[in-house]
Design an enzyme around this catalytic site. Structure first.
Site, PDB file in Angstrom:
ATOM      1  N   TRP A 111      -7.552  65.530  67.844  1.00 20.09           N
ATOM      2  CA  TRP A 111      -7.476  66.503  66.537  1.00 20.09           C
ATOM      3  C   TRP A 111      -6.683  66.684  66.216  1.00 20.09           C
ATOM      4  O   TRP A 111      -6.099  67.869  65.372  1.00 20.09           O
ATOM      5  CB  TRP A 111      -8.718  67.328  66.506  1.00 20.09           C
ATOM      6  CG  TRP A 111      -9.904  66.862  67.111  1.00 20.09           C
ATOM      7  CD1 TRP A 111     -10.224  65.338  66.902  1.00 20.09           C
ATOM      8  CD2 TRP A 111     -11.848  67.019  66.886  1.00 20.09           C
ATOM      9  NE1 TRP A 111     -11.550  64.807  67.067  1.00 20.09           N
ATOM     10  CE2 TRP A 111     -12.406  66.906  66.668  1.00 20.09           C
ATOM     11  CE3 TRP A 111     -11.876  68.344  67.017  1.00 20.09           C
ATOM     12  CZ2 TRP A 111     -13.531  66.236  66.940  1.00 20.09           C
ATOM     13  CZ3 TRP A 111     -12.787  69.255  66.348  1.00 20.09           C
ATOM     14  CH2 TRP A 111     -14.100  68.161  66.487  1.00 20.09           C
ATOM     15  N   HIS A 136       1.875  63.814  75.650  1.00 20.93           N
ATOM     16  CA  HIS A 136       1.606  63.495  74.444  1.00 20.93           C
ATOM     17  C   HIS A 136       2.710  64.100  73.652  1.00 20.93           C
ATOM     18  O   HIS A 136       3.103  64.681  74.337  1.00 20.93           O
ATOM     19  CB  HIS A 136      -0.012  64.404  74.200  1.00 20.93           C
ATOM     20  CG  HIS A 136       0.379  63.427  72.271  1.00 20.93           C
ATOM     21  ND1 HIS A 136       1.315  64.408  70.990  1.00 20.93           N
ATOM     22  CD2 HIS A 136      -0.449  62.569  71.703  1.00 20.93           C
ATOM     23  CE1 HIS A 136       1.374  63.668  70.414  1.00 20.93           C
ATOM     24  NE2 HIS A 136      -0.382  62.736  70.283  1.00 20.93           N
ATOM     25  N   SER A 170      -0.070  55.722  64.068  1.00 21.38           N
ATOM     26  CA  SER A 170      -1.331  55.136  62.909  1.00 21.38           C
ATOM     27  C   SER A 170      -2.046  53.994  62.525  1.00 21.38           C
ATOM     28  O   SER A 170      -1.892  53.139  61.740  1.00 21.38           O
ATOM     29  CB  SER A 170       0.033  54.774  62.068  1.00 21.38           C
ATOM     30  OG  SER A 170       1.248  55.770  61.815  1.00 21.38           O
ATOM     31  N   GLY A 173      -5.061  59.956  65.788  1.00 23.11           N
ATOM     32  CA  GLY A 173      -4.717  61.325  65.624  1.00 23.11           C
ATOM     33  C   GLY A 173      -5.465  61.602  64.086  1.00 23.11           C
ATOM     34  O   GLY A 173      -7.091  61.670  63.603  1.00 23.11           O
ATOM     35  N   GLY A 174      -4.934  60.774  63.092  1.00 18.75           N
ATOM     36  CA  GLY A 174      -5.118  61.106  62.216  1.00 18.75           C
ATOM     37  C   GLY A 174      -6.041  61.121  61.239  1.00 18.75           C
ATOM     38  O   GLY A 174      -7.373  61.468  60.402  1.00 18.75           O
TER      39      GLY A 174
HETATM   40  P1  PGA Z   1      -1.434  59.812  65.404  1.00 15.19           P
HETATM   41  O1  PGA Z   1      -1.389  60.045  66.279  1.00 15.19           O
HETATM   42  O2  PGA Z   1      -2.629  58.059  64.113  1.00 15.19           O
HETATM   43  O3  PGA Z   1      -1.833  60.453  63.357  1.00 15.19           O
HETATM   44  O4  PGA Z   1      -0.244  58.230  64.504  1.00 15.19           O
HETATM   45  C1  PGA Z   1      -1.637  59.524  67.173  1.00 15.19           C
HETATM   46  C2  PGA Z   1      -2.010  60.276  68.081  1.00 15.19           C
HETATM   47  O5  PGA Z   1      -0.811  61.397  67.967  1.00 15.19           O
HETATM   48  O6  PGA Z   1      -2.283  60.769  69.759  1.00 15.19           O
END
Ligand code: PGA
Length: 257
Positions: free
Chosen positions: A13, A96, A214, A235-236
């Site tokens: 998150w 990260h 992504s 993430g997103g």
């Molecule tokens: P993202 O982030 O899916 O928004 O590209 C992935 C992550 O940083 O773990």
């Protein structure tokens, strides 16, 4: 995906959601969860860990986005393994790219944090990956190797059983640009070969190497169809329960298909 390895799908998150949104998200994901086949973890912001932990269901693992590498003491603003254990955390992100490249964590600090996670009986998701300029200079495998050798320094083969490696090319994180399945497979295969050489073929074969950058429901299936891609760190797209669940389903689908 190789069916010998249980896929791992994580929802990072980052510094998003307020408490109400976080609770709604975990309730929605929990409501969608079906049994088995995939290890699923959520990594909410620190202030919401206990609240999310109380609501979590469907076998979802509670994760933390960071840890301090010492025990409780005079470290203002930091969070210890003891505190994370207390909150019911099972899994912790280390290395990260936002911590490496925005906050400035070194390979050595990532190693200390990873060791602390493992010594505390928790699972570490150790993130690695190259910057755009490193990719363009043909240094992807060299950067991954440096970050892995440094990140895993002093970690035994036995401890390695509680490590998941997340290959996250920095240029793909939060940008909407995703590595092609072939590029991801090449990087993952090189990482697995490295682990085989550093430890043993058995350790390399058992290591879960997940992709991040992504990932979304529309590309998760083709990425996870690759032999050495064992899941994802998202993430997103993981801030929407349906999208995150779509990725979990893609992981499950890659096991049968
Ligand atoms: P993202 O982030 O899916 O928004 O590209 C992935 C992550 O940083 O773990």
């Amino acid at each position: 995906m190789n069916t010998q390895r249980t896929p791992f799908v994580g929802s990072n998150w980052k510094m998003n959601t307020n408490a109400q949104e976080g609770f709604a998200l975990i309730d929605a994901i929990g409501g969608l969860m079906q049994d088995g086949g995939v290890d699923v973890a959520v990594f909410p912001p620190f202030p919401y860990l206990m609240g999310i932990g109380e609501r979590i269901k469907g076998g979802i693992l509670l994760g933390a986005q960071d840890i301090w590498h010492n025990g409780n003491g005079a470290f203002t603003g930091e969070v210890s393994a003891e505190m994370l254990n207390d909150c019911g955390v099972n899994t912790v992100l280390t290395g990260h790219s936002e911590r490496r490249h925005v906050i400035g964590e070194s390979d050595e600090l990532v190693n200390l944090k990873t060791k602390r996670v493992l010594e505390s009986g928790l699972t570490a998701v150790l993130c690695i990956g190259e910057l755009l300029e490193e990719r363009e200079a043909g240094e992807t495998d060299a950067v991954n190797e440096r970050q892995i050798r440094a990140g895993l320094a002093g970690i035994s083969e036995e401890q390695l059983g509680k490590v998941v490696l997340a290959y996250e090319p920095v240029w793909a994180i939060g940008t909407g640009k995703t590595a092609t399945p072939e590029d991801a497979q090449n990087a993952h295969a090189a990482i697995r070969a490295l682990i085989c050489g550093m430890y043993s073929p058995a350790a390399g074969g058992a290591m879960r190497i997940i992709y991040g950058g992504s990932m979304k429901p529309s590309n998760a299936g083709e990425l996870m169809a690759m032999t050495d891609v064992d899941g994802g760190l998202i993430g997103g797209a993981s801030l929407k329960a349906d999208d995150f669940y779509g990725i979990i389903e893609a992981a499950r689908g890659s096991l049968v298909g």
